[in-house]
Design a protein around this motif. Structure first.
Motif, PDB file in Angstrom:
ATOM      1  N   ARG A 160       0.825  -1.209   0.000  1.00  0.00           N
ATOM      2  CA  ARG A 160       0.000   0.000   0.000  1.00  0.00           C
ATOM      3  C   ARG A 160       0.865   1.268   0.000  1.00  0.00           C
ATOM      4  O   ARG A 160       0.501   2.275  -0.594  1.00  0.00           O
ATOM      5  CB  ARG A 160      -0.912   0.020   1.248  1.00  0.00           C
ATOM      6  N   VAL A 161       1.988   1.204   0.710  1.00  0.00           N
ATOM      7  CA  VAL A 161       2.920   2.326   0.754  1.00  0.00           C
ATOM      8  C   VAL A 161       4.110   1.981  -0.128  1.00  0.00           C
ATOM      9  O   VAL A 161       4.758   0.959   0.071  1.00  0.00           O
ATOM     10  CB  VAL A 161       3.381   2.623   2.201  1.00  0.00           C
ATOM     11  N   VAL A 162       4.399   2.815  -1.112  1.00  0.00           N
ATOM     12  CA  VAL A 162       5.444   2.513  -2.087  1.00  0.00           C
ATOM     13  C   VAL A 162       6.787   2.315  -1.399  1.00  0.00           C
ATOM     14  O   VAL A 162       7.544   1.395  -1.709  1.00  0.00           O
ATOM     15  CB  VAL A 162       5.536   3.641  -3.139  1.00  0.00           C
ATOM     16  N   TYR A 163       7.109   3.178  -0.418  1.00  0.00           N
ATOM     17  CA  TYR A 163       8.397   3.095   0.247  1.00  0.00           C
ATOM     18  C   TYR A 163       8.621   1.726   0.878  1.00  0.00           C
ATOM     19  O   TYR A 163       9.738   1.202   0.877  1.00  0.00           O
ATOM     20  CB  TYR A 163       8.510   4.180   1.324  1.00  0.00           C
ATOM     21  N   ARG A 238      11.852  11.284   4.108  1.00  0.00           N
ATOM     22  CA  ARG A 238      10.506  11.817   4.326  1.00  0.00           C
ATOM     23  C   ARG A 238       9.494  10.689   4.518  1.00  0.00           C
ATOM     24  O   ARG A 238       8.659  10.737   5.426  1.00  0.00           O
ATOM     25  CB  ARG A 238      10.109  12.703   3.149  1.00  0.00           C
ATOM     26  N   ASP A 239       9.564   9.664   3.673  1.00  0.00           N
ATOM     27  CA  ASP A 239       8.591   8.573   3.790  1.00  0.00           C
ATOM     28  C   ASP A 239       8.826   7.720   5.028  1.00  0.00           C
ATOM     29  O   ASP A 239       7.922   6.999   5.471  1.00  0.00           O
ATOM     30  CB  ASP A 239       8.644   7.690   2.541  1.00  0.00           C
ATOM     31  N   LYS A 240      10.029   7.778   5.593  1.00  0.00           N
ATOM     32  CA  LYS A 240      10.307   7.077   6.852  1.00  0.00           C
ATOM     33  C   LYS A 240       9.924   7.940   8.045  1.00  0.00           C
ATOM     34  O   LYS A 240      10.082   7.530   9.194  1.00  0.00           O
ATOM     35  CB  LYS A 240      11.798   6.716   6.916  1.00  0.00           C
ATOM     36  N   LEU A 248       4.539  15.200   6.888  1.00  0.00           N
ATOM     37  CA  LEU A 248       4.101  15.098   5.504  1.00  0.00           C
ATOM     38  C   LEU A 248       3.698  13.666   5.183  1.00  0.00           C
ATOM     39  O   LEU A 248       4.263  12.706   5.721  1.00  0.00           O
ATOM     40  CB  LEU A 248       5.226  15.557   4.566  1.00  0.00           C
ATOM     41  N   PRO A 249       2.724  13.483   4.289  1.00  0.00           N
ATOM     42  CA  PRO A 249       2.255  12.125   3.979  1.00  0.00           C
ATOM     43  C   PRO A 249       3.261  11.362   3.122  1.00  0.00           C
ATOM     44  O   PRO A 249       3.994  11.949   2.321  1.00  0.00           O
ATOM     45  CB  PRO A 249       0.958  12.372   3.197  1.00  0.00           C
ATOM     46  N   GLU A 250       3.303  10.042   3.324  1.00  0.00           N
ATOM     47  CA  GLU A 250       4.157   9.217   2.480  1.00  0.00           C
ATOM     48  C   GLU A 250       3.472   8.941   1.149  1.00  0.00           C
ATOM     49  O   GLU A 250       2.264   9.170   1.000  1.00  0.00           O
ATOM     50  CB  GLU A 250       4.511   7.892   3.172  1.00  0.00           C
ATOM     51  N   MET A 251       4.252   8.469   0.189  1.00  0.00           N
ATOM     52  CA  MET A 251       3.707   8.133  -1.134  1.00  0.00           C
ATOM     53  C   MET A 251       2.837   6.873  -1.018  1.00  0.00           C
ATOM     54  O   MET A 251       3.319   5.800  -0.671  1.00  0.00           O
ATOM     55  CB  MET A 251       4.844   7.890  -2.126  1.00  0.00           C
ATOM     56  N   ARG A 252       1.542   7.015  -1.318  1.00  0.00           N
ATOM     57  CA  ARG A 252       0.621   5.874  -1.277  1.00  0.00           C
ATOM     58  C   ARG A 252       0.517   5.247  -2.663  1.00  0.00           C
ATOM     59  O   ARG A 252       0.679   5.914  -3.687  1.00  0.00           O
ATOM     60  CB  ARG A 252      -0.772   6.315  -0.822  1.00  0.00           C
ATOM     61  N   ASN A 253       0.247   3.966  -2.689  1.00  0.00           N
ATOM     62  CA  ASN A 253       0.070   3.233  -3.939  1.00  0.00           C
ATOM     63  C   ASN A 253      -1.338   3.495  -4.471  1.00  0.00           C
ATOM     64  O   ASN A 253      -2.311   3.042  -3.881  1.00  0.00           O
ATOM     65  CB  ASN A 253       0.281   1.747  -3.687  1.00  0.00           C
ATOM     66  N   PRO A 254      -1.485   4.211  -5.588  1.00  0.00           N
ATOM     67  CA  PRO A 254      -2.837   4.537  -6.076  1.00  0.00           C
ATOM     68  C   PRO A 254      -3.606   3.319  -6.576  1.00  0.00           C
ATOM     69  O   PRO A 254      -4.820   3.395  -6.757  1.00  0.00           O
ATOM     70  CB  PRO A 254      -2.559   5.525  -7.218  1.00  0.00           C
ATOM     71  N   LYS A 261      -5.010  14.838  -2.244  1.00  0.00           N
ATOM     72  CA  LYS A 261      -4.114  15.924  -2.589  1.00  0.00           C
ATOM     73  C   LYS A 261      -2.992  16.016  -1.540  1.00  0.00           C
ATOM     74  O   LYS A 261      -3.231  15.866  -0.345  1.00  0.00           O
ATOM     75  CB  LYS A 261      -4.862  17.247  -2.640  1.00  0.00           C
ATOM     76  N   GLU A 262      -1.784  16.274  -2.008  1.00  0.00           N
ATOM     77  CA  GLU A 262      -0.661  16.384  -1.100  1.00  0.00           C
ATOM     78  C   GLU A 262      -0.164  17.818  -1.065  1.00  0.00           C
ATOM     79  O   GLU A 262      -0.291  18.548  -2.051  1.00  0.00           O
ATOM     80  CB  GLU A 262       0.475  15.451  -1.549  1.00  0.00           C
ATOM     81  N   PRO A 263       0.417  18.259   0.055  1.00  0.00           N
ATOM     82  CA  PRO A 263       0.976  19.612   0.105  1.00  0.00           C
ATOM     83  C   PRO A 263       2.173  19.724  -0.834  1.00  0.00           C
ATOM     84  O   PRO A 263       2.876  18.740  -1.093  1.00  0.00           O
ATOM     85  CB  PRO A 263       1.396  19.768   1.572  1.00  0.00           C
TER      86      PRO A 263
END
Length: 482
Positions: A160-163, A238-240, A248-254, A261-263
């Motif tokens: 679900r989370v790319v990282y 950042r994702d960690k 800040l939000p981590e990269m989610r798997n679309p 929307k992300e900042p």
């Protein structure tokens, strides 16, 4: 009277960061480990297993010092990349975009020209083919390259989370490379080989007469992540949720999760004793992360790769001039060892080769896609009609299809990957010549006082910047005048 609205600009500088306190570091080092391991996965790629053995074949282990210098210089560059992301939650791309909005398109081009040629993927596909069916077995090199890209897609778009997928895949592969390579080195090496590599590591400044400035620049740049790949470190921090990245939000798997929307900007903390204390705690973490993983583990593996190449060349010179560098090294290794040891270590080296290249392939597809999608989302207002993660997905899929198609095109014309490896390292060195001095200026001028570089980091990063700028200019001049 109604004033007509002006059209939205095509390209803008990133907005100003908001103000917020720096989150506190509450967990242990090992719970936050991972970003450094991914950067190692990028670093111990084709440069270490293909380009550097090729250079050892041409110039001997006396130039091993250049590999150590390359890793050492990039260590200080990575610390400044980490400094900015820890303090703001932003990547360096956003910082550069504030210096001039035109840095956005420039760094899209650096990513494209540095990594579009599928050198790592082609070598990864050939290594997997040789490992499973032999060099003359089923399928073309392009077919096996496409297979490796399918495996990359599973690693990136399974979780679900790319990282998460990147960290687990690359960390596992780095472990395979480190242990497998150590076993190969112990099996094939002799005292005389260790002595030759040791002398090369301390022969600082030794340059063979036929080693030109451009090739030396490429060799030093290739010892490490190189170019925009170093900038990928900010995404992983950042994702960690390290430092201000926790806000800040981590990269989610679309493909598996709802995306929002992300900042487009991060935060700057107010200068207070508590925030200064928190920053020092976070920066100690990334300094340990870089010292242990990037400098320590990367130095260890590149020295082992140089050592194995030296040992193989002792008994089988000229092997690197064959088409498939990894397959040729594996075959020479199998012939050099007696009895059952030969076939075993041949397979083990092929496994190490595939793990090395595939870890780079995963991290490169992820990092390039993150880089281009972030620049588009932050600096091109029209691009915000799509969520950031959807841009990432579209670019990653397009990149993999284009690279697989380009691999088939190159294979049909008998073009090998070695020239593209030199090109990637060359572009990477020029890229570092551009962003290293600018990043040091940004960290001194635009971060809170407690987050700014100290004397040691300033001196070492300045030396790194001077090196990259001088060698980039010298290499370009050498090409023009030659």
């Amino acid at each position: 009277m109604i004033t007509p609205s002006l059209p939205e600009p095509f390209l803008t500088a990133p907005g100003n960061p908001e103000t917020a306190d720096l989150p506190e570091k509450k967990v242990s080092f090992w719970e936050l480990a991972g970003p450094g391991a991914i950067l190692v996965g990028l670093s111990i790629g084709a440069g270490e297993i293909m380009l550097w053995p090729y250079l050892i074949d041409r110039f001997g282990p006396g130039i091993a010092w250049a590999a150590g210098l390359g890793v050492f210089l990039q260590l200080w560059v990575n610390l400044e990349i980490a400094r900015y992301t820890v303090a703001t939650g932003e990547t360096v791309y956003t910082a550069l975009g504030r210096v001039t909005r035109w840095f956005g398109p420039v760094f899209i081009l650096f990513n494209v020209f540095g990594w579009i040629a599928p050198a790592w993927a082609m070598a990864s596909g050939l290594a997997l083919k040789t490992l499973l069916v032999g060099p003359d077995g089923w399928g073309s090199g392009a077919t096996w390259t496409a297979i490796t890209f399918a495996l990359v897609a599973l690693a990136l778009f399974g979780p679900r989370v790319v990282y998460s997928g990147v960290e687990k895949s690359v960390s596992f592969l780095v472990g395979v490379v480190s242990l497998g390579l150590l076993a190969v080195a112990l099996a094939v090496g002799r005292g005389e080989d260790w002595s030759a590599v040791g002398r090369g590591l301390v022969s600082f400044g030794h340059v063979p007469a036929d080693l030109d400035i451009k090739t030396l620049f490429i060799a030093i740049s290739a010892a490490g992540a190189a170019g925009t790949a170093n900038l990928f470190y900010g995404f992983y921090l950042r994702d960690k949720h390290i430092g201000m990245g926790a806000r800040l939000p981590e990269m989610r798997n679309p493909l598996r999760d709802r995306v929002e929307k992300e900042p487009t900007t991060g935060y700057l903390y107010p200068e207070t004793p508590e925030n200064a204390h928190r920053f020092r705690a976070w920066f100690r973490h990334v300094a340990t992360d870089q010292g242990l993983f990037f400098w320590g583990l990367n130095s260890f593996t590149i020295i082992l790769f140089i050592f194995v190449a030296t040992a193989i060349l002792r008994d089988t010179p000229e092997v690197m001039k064959q088409g498939q560098v990894i397959g040729a090294q594996a075959a020479a290794l199998g012939s050099a060892l007696p009895g059952m040891f030969g076939p075993f270590f041949r397979v083990l080296f092929l496994l190490v080769g595939f793990a090395t290249l595939f870890s780079t392939q995963i991290a490169l597809v992820d990092g390039v896609s993150r880089s281009i999608s972030e620049i588009l989302y932050v600096q091109f207002p029209q691009a915000r009609g799509w969520e950031h993660s959807r841009w990432y997905l579209a670019i990653a899929i397009t990149w993999m299809f284009c690279s697989a198609g380009l691999a088939a095109f190159l294979e049909a014309r008998g073009i090998t990957e070695m020239g593209f490896l030199f090109n990637a390292a060359y572009v990477g060195g020029i890229c570092m010549a551009v962003y290293t001095p600018v990043l040091l200026w940004v960290n001194h001028r635009r971060l809170p006082p407690s987050a700014r570089p100290g004397r040691l980091c300033t001196v070492m990063t300045t030396l790194a910047a001077l090196f990259y700028v001088t060698f980039a200019i010298g290499s370009i001049w050498w090409e023009i005048s030659g």
